[in-house]
Scaffold this motif. Structure first.
Motif, short mmCIF file in Angstrom:
data_model
loop_
_atom_site.label_atom_id
_atom_site.label_comp_id
_atom_site.label_asym_id
_atom_site.label_seq_id
_atom_site.Cartn_x
_atom_site.Cartn_y
_atom_site.Cartn_z
N ALA A 117 93.42 93.52 51.81
CA ALA A 117 93.26 94.67 50.91
C ALA A 117 93.77 95.95 51.54
CB ALA A 117 91.79 94.84 50.53
N SER A 118 93.80 96.01 52.87
CA SER A 118 94.13 97.28 53.51
C SER A 118 95.60 97.37 53.91
CB SER A 118 93.24 97.52 54.73
OG SER A 118 93.46 96.54 55.70
N LEU A 119 96.38 96.31 53.65
CA LEU A 119 97.82 96.38 53.90
C LEU A 119 98.53 96.43 52.54
CD1 LEU A 119 98.11 93.61 56.65
CD2 LEU A 119 97.92 96.06 57.00
N ASP A 120 99.45 97.38 52.38
CA ASP A 120 100.16 97.53 51.11
C ASP A 120 101.01 96.30 50.85
OD1 ASP A 120 101.82 98.22 49.01
OD2 ASP A 120 101.91 100.33 49.60
N PRO A 121 100.74 95.56 49.74
CA PRO A 121 101.46 94.31 49.50
C PRO A 121 102.96 94.50 49.27
CG PRO A 121 100.15 94.93 47.59
CD PRO A 121 99.75 95.85 48.70
N ARG A 122 103.40 95.71 48.94
CA ARG A 122 104.82 95.95 48.67
C ARG A 122 105.59 96.39 49.91
NH1 ARG A 122 106.47 94.22 43.62
NH2 ARG A 122 104.73 94.41 42.22
N MET A 123 104.93 96.43 51.06
CA MET A 123 105.60 96.92 52.25
C MET A 123 105.83 95.80 53.25
SD MET A 123 104.02 100.52 53.38
CE MET A 123 104.51 102.06 52.64
N GLU A 131 104.78 103.57 59.29
CA GLU A 131 104.18 104.66 58.52
C GLU A 131 103.47 105.69 59.39
OE1 GLU A 131 101.65 103.32 55.39
OE2 GLU A 131 101.29 105.33 54.63
N PHE A 161 109.11 89.11 63.17
CA PHE A 161 108.55 89.02 61.82
C PHE A 161 108.52 90.34 61.07
CE2 PHE A 161 105.84 85.05 62.94
CZ PHE A 161 106.97 84.27 62.78
N ILE A 162 109.23 91.37 61.58
CA ILE A 162 109.06 92.69 60.97
C ILE A 162 109.52 92.78 59.53
CG2 ILE A 162 109.08 94.03 63.11
CD1 ILE A 162 112.02 94.58 62.56
N ARG A 163 110.37 91.85 59.09
CA ARG A 163 110.82 91.93 57.70
C ARG A 163 109.87 91.23 56.74
NH1 ARG A 163 116.49 91.38 57.76
NH2 ARG A 163 117.42 93.23 58.71
N ARG A 164 108.85 90.60 57.28
CA ARG A 164 107.95 89.83 56.42
C ARG A 164 106.95 90.72 55.71
NH1 ARG A 164 105.91 84.08 58.57
NH2 ARG A 164 107.92 83.05 58.76
N TYR A 165 106.35 90.17 54.67
CA TYR A 165 105.35 90.89 53.89
C TYR A 165 103.96 90.35 54.24
CZ TYR A 165 109.11 92.93 51.26
OH TYR A 165 110.22 93.64 50.91
N HIS A 167 101.55 89.08 52.64
CA HIS A 167 101.07 87.82 52.07
C HIS A 167 101.69 86.59 52.72
CE1 HIS A 167 104.61 86.82 49.41
NE2 HIS A 167 104.88 88.07 49.73
N GLN A 168 102.67 86.82 53.61
CA GLN A 168 103.28 85.68 54.29
C GLN A 168 102.62 85.37 55.62
OE1 GLN A 168 107.28 87.54 53.81
NE2 GLN A 168 107.88 85.47 53.28
N VAL B 16 113.29 87.36 61.15
CA VAL B 16 112.90 86.38 60.15
C VAL B 16 112.83 87.08 58.81
CG1 VAL B 16 111.14 84.77 59.45
CG2 VAL B 16 111.62 85.10 61.86
N ALA B 17 113.59 86.59 57.84
CA ALA B 17 113.64 87.24 56.53
C ALA B 17 112.33 87.03 55.80
CB ALA B 17 114.79 86.69 55.71
N GLY B 18 111.92 88.01 55.05
CA GLY B 18 110.69 87.89 54.29
C GLY B 18 111.00 87.66 52.83
N LEU B 21 107.77 90.52 47.10
CA LEU B 21 107.20 90.26 45.79
C LEU B 21 108.29 90.29 44.73
CD1 LEU B 21 103.92 92.31 46.05
CD2 LEU B 21 104.25 89.87 46.29
N GLU B 192 91.89 99.54 49.14
CA GLU B 192 91.68 99.93 50.52
C GLU B 192 92.96 100.41 51.20
OE1 GLU B 192 89.69 97.05 53.01
OE2 GLU B 192 88.05 98.48 53.23
N PHE B 193 94.12 99.90 50.75
CA PHE B 193 95.33 100.31 51.48
C PHE B 193 95.68 101.77 51.24
CE2 PHE B 193 97.22 98.35 47.65
CZ PHE B 193 98.11 99.31 47.25
N ALA B 196 93.50 103.36 53.73
CA ALA B 196 94.12 103.14 55.03
C ALA B 196 95.27 104.13 55.25
CB ALA B 196 94.64 101.70 55.12
N HIS B 211 103.41 104.50 48.22
CA HIS B 211 102.41 103.47 47.98
C HIS B 211 102.13 103.28 46.49
CE1 HIS B 211 101.29 102.77 52.15
NE2 HIS B 211 101.35 104.08 52.33
N ASN B 215 103.81 100.27 43.72
CA ASN B 215 102.84 99.30 43.24
C ASN B 215 102.63 99.34 41.73
OD1 ASN B 215 101.36 97.56 45.34
ND2 ASN B 215 101.66 99.51 46.37
#
Lengths: 337, 301
Positions: A117-123, A131, A161-165, A167-168, B16-18, B21, B192-193, B196, B211, B215
């Protein structure tokens, strides 16, 4: 345990109240919930203070009010000699931060309970960790990636892994990202709000060990919030036990575990299982009866008397103050001499 | 603690590519056949509208304004597949050129509306308190005014031009987007983000831009796609009233307006522009629905 240097953080009689409107539109009742009710504690430089208590006892709110993420209703928060609770300004119909509070973010950081919840899912991880660096112009574009990768290495993640999101990643890996983010600004104080409670038991140990190692290597001052003593005792120098918005006992970690004085602490200690089946079965049980009282409607007298196994008549009338019973040991109970 | 050693070969490591969404949404959208067919249709029609008039002018030598009073109105034939209108103008060219105008107006107006609405709604909602109340009451007041009435006043005062038509439509059309975005941000800012981000010292404008808006972009894209057809309809309505695109320039609305007056005699003057309009609207709506499903991961099993 005496230390002449002034503490990094001093919390004096902290009170946080929320207005709660019960459903019912115009007929709904407006009530006040006192989440934190006069917490008084200090944290010395380099020390880890554990804050334990059951769900809803106000420990997370205490952590947020210390970092001024929640405006304290009363009391003082002194960080490094400065009264930071005064740094709020009222503007446009709400309380907002003074720029000094923003600048202070560099020195105090939070690790959140639920990393998903505390990490922005779009980043991407890179954006998440960059940030704080960008906010304070700590590293220019080319330097930033290096800093981000270094942070990932510190918390034991693969820097590729810096390019990952978010949820991965697995839950434990996500919490490591949350820890890396809190470390990015090299803060003096970190408030860890139940950083392990959302994780599998095997992962919990890894995260606790990681925090313990970082605390030693980086000389962090930490406030470690958790609901079970078993987690807290490993990382904490001192432990404060909270019940219904108040601290009921405060002592060195080993004293809290081996010689608890308050009946609530005794119940918490008894709830920690012993990893030996024979001793575990022989161990005396101390199970609290009933539900914790509601902070919307706290009982008169000692807030613990409704569930206390050793309550007396005066516990119903008088609320016991927190007082020192031995060197570095404070208890709020009528029955402790 | 076992800390993996620093990646051995320093800076030359491959990253590593991500899968973002967006990639997930794209994958879901591709599985929706109706949405894909709609997207292809829209693209094909857009290409036809863009290149068609020019190709026909190069091949047959007539553009959307060249008249031949002797040869009109004629039913569809090999020379004029959509027939000709009262002034002997080739209807195929006029329909394609009209489609170009309608698509341009629709897309630009919807883009103006989405941009204004998103920024406005996000700022109002995140600021909260008095700012939110004042900003949203302004939206309520504008919403209460008859929408078309406002556009008509704007067009009458500012004069009739293509630019003004879409500016007027966009300037009024942002209200819905602002409300949608405000509602989304209201729930988002309790997440929460956002707390944060505040605890990391992120300034308010960065929280909104980095942010909140990323979203809410899903619902915004959906509102955008679904508002393009409505913008096209509004433009058609304005042109129908004679306030939009001015003759002799064609737009779908103006063509339908002309055709409706003579549909019992020269049916082709209504059927072809009306048909293109219907196909465009259907395709845009289906694509909008598909995007909504694709961008909302909660719907995925």
């Amino acid at each position: 345990m005496s230390d002449d240097a002034p503490p990094l953080l001093e919390v004096r009689d902290l009170v946080v109240r929320f207005d709660v409107v019960t459903p019912g539109g115009p007929w709904g009742r407006r009530r006040t919930l006192t989440a934190v009710d006069g917490v008084h504690v200090s944290v010395r430089r380099g020390e880890t203070l554990g804050l334990v208590g059951e769900s809803g006892c106000g420990k997370s709110t205490t952590g947020r009010a210390v970092l001024q993420l929640e405006k304290p209703s009363a009391g003082e928060v002194i960080f490094d000699g400065r009264p930071i609770h005064e740094w709020w300004v009222q503007r446009w119909g709400g309380w907002r931060w003074d720029h000094r509070l923003r600048d202070l973010r560099r020195r105090m950081q939070m690790i959140f309970q639920d990393p998903s919840a505390s990490l922005d899912p779009r980043m991407t991880v890179e954006a998440i960790l960059a940030e704080p660096l960008r906010n304070f112009a700590l590293a220019s574009g080319s330097e930033r990636r290096g800093r981000v990768q270094r942070l990932l290495e510190i918390v034991g993640l693969d820097p590729r892994f810096i390019r990952r999101y978010p949820h991965q990643f697995s839950g434990g890996q996500r919490q490591r990202i949350g820890i890396a983010r809190a470390l990015a600004l090299e803060p003096d104080l970190i408030v860890a709000d139940e950083p392990t409670s959302g994780l599998d038991v095997s992962i919990q140990a890894q995260i606790v060990n990681l925090l313990g190692r970082l605390q030693q290597e980086l000389g962090l001052t930490m406030m470690f919030i958790a609901h079970d003593l078993a987690t807290v005792r490993h990382v904490s120098d001192r432990i404060a036990v909270m019940h219904l918005g108040r601290i009921v006992e405060l002592a060195a970690a080993d004293r809290i575990v081996t010689a608890p004085l308050h009946p609530y602490t005794q119940a918490l200690v008894a709830a920690v299982p012993v990893p030996d089946p024979i001793r575990e079965r022989a161990r005396p049980r101390l199970v609290l009866a009933g539900e914790p009282p509601s902070p919307l409607d706290p009982p008169a007298g000692c807030p613990f008397h409704t569930r206390c196994p050793v309550r007396e008549e005066r516990c119903r009338r008088e609320s016991p103050p927190l007082r020192t019973v031995a060197a570095g040991h404070e208890v709020a109970c009528h029955l402790v001499d | 603690m076992n800390v993996p050693a620093a990646s051995g070969d320093g800076g030359a490591t491959t990253l590593v590519a991500g899968s973002s969404l967006w990639a997930d949404a794209w994958r879901r959208l591709r599985r929706n056949r109706l949405a894909v067919a709609s997207a292809v249709t829209i693209l094909a029609l857009a290409c036809a509208c863009l290149a068609g008039p020019w190709l026909i002018a190069a091949t047959w030598g007539h553009d959307e304004q060249s008249q031949d009073l002797a040869s009109g109105p004629r039913p569809p034939s090999w020379e004029h597949p959509f027939g000709t209108d009262f002034y002997g103008r080739d209807l195929l060219v006029r329909v394609l050129a009209g489609g170009r105008v309608s698509l341009t107006v629709g897309l630009l107006a919807a883009l103006v509306a989405a941009t204004i609405g998103t920024l406005y709604g996000a700022v109002a909602s995140y600021a909260g308190g008095l700012i939110d109340a004042v900003m949203m009451r302004a939206v309520d007041v504008l919403y209460a005014l008859p929408y078309m009435f406002l556009v008509i006043i704007l067009v009458t005062i500012l004069g009739k031009s293509l630019l003004l038509v879409f500016l007027a439509l966009g300037a009024v059309g942002w209200l819905l987007t602002a409300r949608v975005v405000r509602g989304q941000v209201l729930s988002l800012k309790e997440r929460e983000f956002i707390l944060a981000a505040r605890s990391l010292g992120t300034p308010a404008h960065d929280i909104v831009l980095r942010h909140l808006i990323p979203n809410v972009i899903g619902p915004v894209i959906v509102t955008f796609t679904l508002s393009v057809p409505s913008m096209i309809l509004q433009e058609a309505f304005l042109s129908f009233l004679g306030l939009g695109i001015q003759a002799p320039r064609p737009s779908l609305g103006a063509l339908i307006s002309d055709g409706a007056g003579q549909m019992l005699v020269f049916w082709w003057t209504l059927v072809f522009p009306g048909g293109l309009m219907a196909v465009l609207l259907f395709a845009l709506n289906f694509l909008g629905d598909g995007l909504r499903d694709a961008l909302d991961p909660r719907l995925e099993r």
